[in-house]
Scaffold this active site. Sequence first.
Site, PDB file in Angstrom:
ATOM      1  N   HIS A 249       0.864  -1.173   0.000  1.00 36.18           N
ATOM      2  CA  HIS A 249       0.000   0.000   0.000  1.00 36.18           C
ATOM      3  C   HIS A 249       0.902   1.224   0.000  1.00 36.18           C
ATOM      4  CE1 HIS A 249      -3.026   2.903   1.203  1.00 36.18           C
ATOM      5  NE2 HIS A 249      -3.963   1.985   1.104  1.00 36.18           N
ATOM      6  N   ARG A 269      -6.667  10.356  -0.058  1.00 39.47           N
ATOM      7  CA  ARG A 269      -6.506  10.828  -1.433  1.00 39.47           C
ATOM      8  C   ARG A 269      -7.852  10.917  -2.161  1.00 39.47           C
ATOM      9  NH1 ARG A 269      -3.188   6.521  -3.453  1.00 39.47           N
ATOM     10  NH2 ARG A 269      -3.312   5.599  -1.393  1.00 39.47           N
TER      11      ARG A 269
END
Lengths: 638, 251
Positions: A249, A269
Amino acid sequence: MSDVERHAYDCLVIGAGGAGLRAAIEARERGLRTAIICKSLFGKAHTVMAEGGIAASMGNVNSRDSWEVHFRDTMRGGKFLNNPRMAELHAKEAPQRVWELETYGALFDRTPDGRISQRNFGGHEYPRLAHVGDRTGLELIRTLQQKIVSLQQADGRESGDLDARLRVFAEVTVTDLLTEEGRISGAFAYYRESGRFVVFEAPAVILATGGICKSFKVTSNSWEYTGDGQALALRAGAALVNMEFVQFHPTGMVWPPSVKGILVTESVRGDGGVLRNSEGRRFMFDYVPDVFRGQYAESEDEADRWYEDPDNNKRPPELLPRDEVARAINSEVKEGRGTPHGGVFLDVSTRLPADEIVRRLPSMYHQFKELADVDITAEPMEVGPTCHYVMGGVEVDADTAATAVPGLFAAGEVAGGLHGSNRLGGNSLSDLLVFGKRAGDGAADYVSSLPQTRPQVRDEDVEHAAQTALAPFAAPTLGAFENPYTIHTELQQTMNDLVGIIRRESEMIEALQRLSKLEARERDVVVEGHRQFNPGWHLALDLRNMLLVSRCIAMAALERTESRGGHTREDHPDMDARWRDVNLVCRFDDKGEVVLQREMLPAIRPELLALFERSELTKYLTEDELSRLSPLDPEAGR
Amino acid sequence: MSYEGSFRVWRGDDDAGGLVDYQVEVNDGEVVLDVIHRLQATQAPDLAVRWNCKAGKCGSCSAEVNGRPRLLCMTRMSTFSPDEVVTVTPLRTFPVLRDLVTDVSFNYEKAREIPAFEPPKGVAPGDYRMAQVDVGRSQEFRKCIECFLCQDVCHVIRDHEQNKPAFAGPRFFIRIAELDMHPLDTREGRAEAAQDEHGLGLCNITKCCTEVCPEGIKITDNGIIPMKERVVDRKYDPLVWLGSKIFRRQT
Ligand SMILES: Cc1cc2nc3c(=O)[nH]c(=O)nc-3n(C[C@H](O)[C@H](O)[C@H](O)COP(=O)(O)OP(=O)(O)OC[C@H]3O[C@@H](n4cnc5c(N)ncnc54)[C@H](O)[C@@H]3O)c2cc1C
Ligand code: SF4
Ligand code: SF4
Ligand code: FES
């Protein structure tokens, strides 16, 4: 070993995360007497940590969404290595599975018109993730846990016994699957609390044990993720597929050291957060790969407009699939543009008002404040890649979740195929529900097809399993005593350094040599104390699973001479269409050694291929595949 | 920066046990759980402790630090001075299994006594409509990570073992409150049942539960007190009382 505690069930579900609980609900509803076994307390499985959301094309926020678009995104994310049938079933059934949770009592965040709200996430074309703030996994597991309780209450009203048809055995670890003539007959386990052994007799076992990342040093995963299910399946005769694909990740915490690896959700994000290097540059614009060119914004202005007007602007490159973002961060840091603690900056503080950040990302706010003294509403976070998820896993039949071993099923992170070479965020929680349910159905169909006499648990197998489990208490006759914690630390360092995010042939060869040495030392592990809740002993037993699964990862990673999704080879940096339809499969040979074989991926049906533009297919498929495509079906690849 | 910290950790089982002194390295940024893990890896390989997420999300690592119910993974070492002795003991309200691990099955039994969500009849999956303002109240309670620190601190059972059978505890009062406030739950009389069957009356609103909740759930103000008020209103308002009886007889 006739004095060992025994229980008989129709179906045994190993794992109480989203996949296991959904499978157990289905098995019980289909009439199987079912037991759920898990290593932690009920409700603490890894699923509880999931943050961002569940992907399902309900189209509540953008009505253009549909299963076809979700299917397409999933295949793109996995770089076309996905099992196409699994990707199809997943995309089609996810909305039903999410809606069903509301009938169990789940409370998702809402849209203004009262439906389930959906958020943007990397690789998903439309806002698709149903969520509850950034604690979606907690909502999922609690909902399923409470559904299980409600079924038990119904059984209690009927029979007076809450556990009559569905019972949870918490803090119990399965160490071996039992078979008779190649068919499942049960499982061998120990109570963590007392160290007592227990045998479960059952013709059907559903593995839902989750992932493997505890073999890596920097990881977002908990102690439970030791690859038990993968190892149990291998030893029982099933196969593992795609093990080289491990997801790093892009955003884990990097500071302070004690929290290194803890996840920073992608929702940061999705909700507007941007990545910057030490020079202040939004570097993701420099890393849009060819296959995605044209789908992502090329300027900051356009990227910023997308949050308000997604129909007329392209999405920011921060929302590329995870493998792309993780590699980009890795390069920035390597080239000297990292933060003081070796990450990059993730900033949401200049993008949203403070109260909005606290509302949308409460647990991130809390996590940074409490653990790192960072106020994310006022300053950027420092983040870097962390080992997060394994795309590979037990090879299963898409429709029934059945493995090659009769009576053995697998669902959730422990199973392989759906995500291909890289999983999109949110596609795991939906995977758990869709294939958890299918595994429950598969097991019910299997059990009803069995003749009267079920496969039997053999005493000698129980005896053998008990001896294996007790081995760490006996001092080796030769050689030094080994400490399980030391071996674990060395294994994690080896996998991190040599089979990590960027891979090289020489390093993986070295990794395999080191693994052999660790395997030899593992046999000399000695633990102190007694059998009552002894973490040293527990780790010693988990070690053999971690070592076995690590070997599979290293072997497959060495074999695949291309870069694709969660597998990046510095010495073979490009994706190679000739590898597109090749699966690498691990099995045991008759001496109990892992062998690696190549198998063809199932073909993508023409009507599914037709969902893509031909120009896009040319980026993935071989010339040969493309030429076969067009004359047969002029519609395909419009 | 690192220093040698002094720790006293409770070791033992349900028969016998006591505090054991340890000197352990402590580094910048660490939490108590990091130190416990270092103890396991270097000095006490069989030291029993529960944990999973190490990020305050799973509620496994509950124990008492210097006598206060805490999550070990969210207790920063920087909150203590380097020369302070840090004492780590198991939850006091529940029986010890070993070292820092207690038998919390009480809580799972109580969970099974609370009637489950009852969905509206005739509303198909996918047709549920609820406004954010209406789900927000229940969502606060659904943040609960089941660490059982509130159960541990509540004097009703911490100091009075004999109350356990009759008392569900704050965690389950907010479970009832959550269902009571769920916009689509169809079961009647949840608050009354809290009072009559689950021991809400034993709570005298000390708010200790709210103080220890790592999720910041306002257990008393938003869960317990509104239910108590509702129950009191119904009991003393003859019209409401009569109305509820008639309504129930009809359904
Ligand atoms: C921090 C974090 C955030 C994430 N966020 C998201 C997200 O937002 N969206 C998304 O889709 N995915 C997310 N993921 C991924 C997703 O949470 C996991 O892939 C998923 O929860 C796995 O579920 P599972 O049911 O397969 O297994 P788990 O939930 O891990 O459950 C495994 C179960 O198996 C049991 N078990 C294991 N071995 C044994 C054994 N030997 N004997 C008995 N029991 C055993 C364990 O005790 C446990 O109960 C996230 C992952 C992490 C780590
Ligand atoms: S407020 Fe009530 S439930 Fe909470 S600790 Fe005090 S007495 Fe217990
Ligand atoms: S209400 Fe708070 S203190 Fe109580 S169990 Fe839940 S999270 Fe823990
Ligand atoms: S380990 Fe999960 S809350 Fe502490």
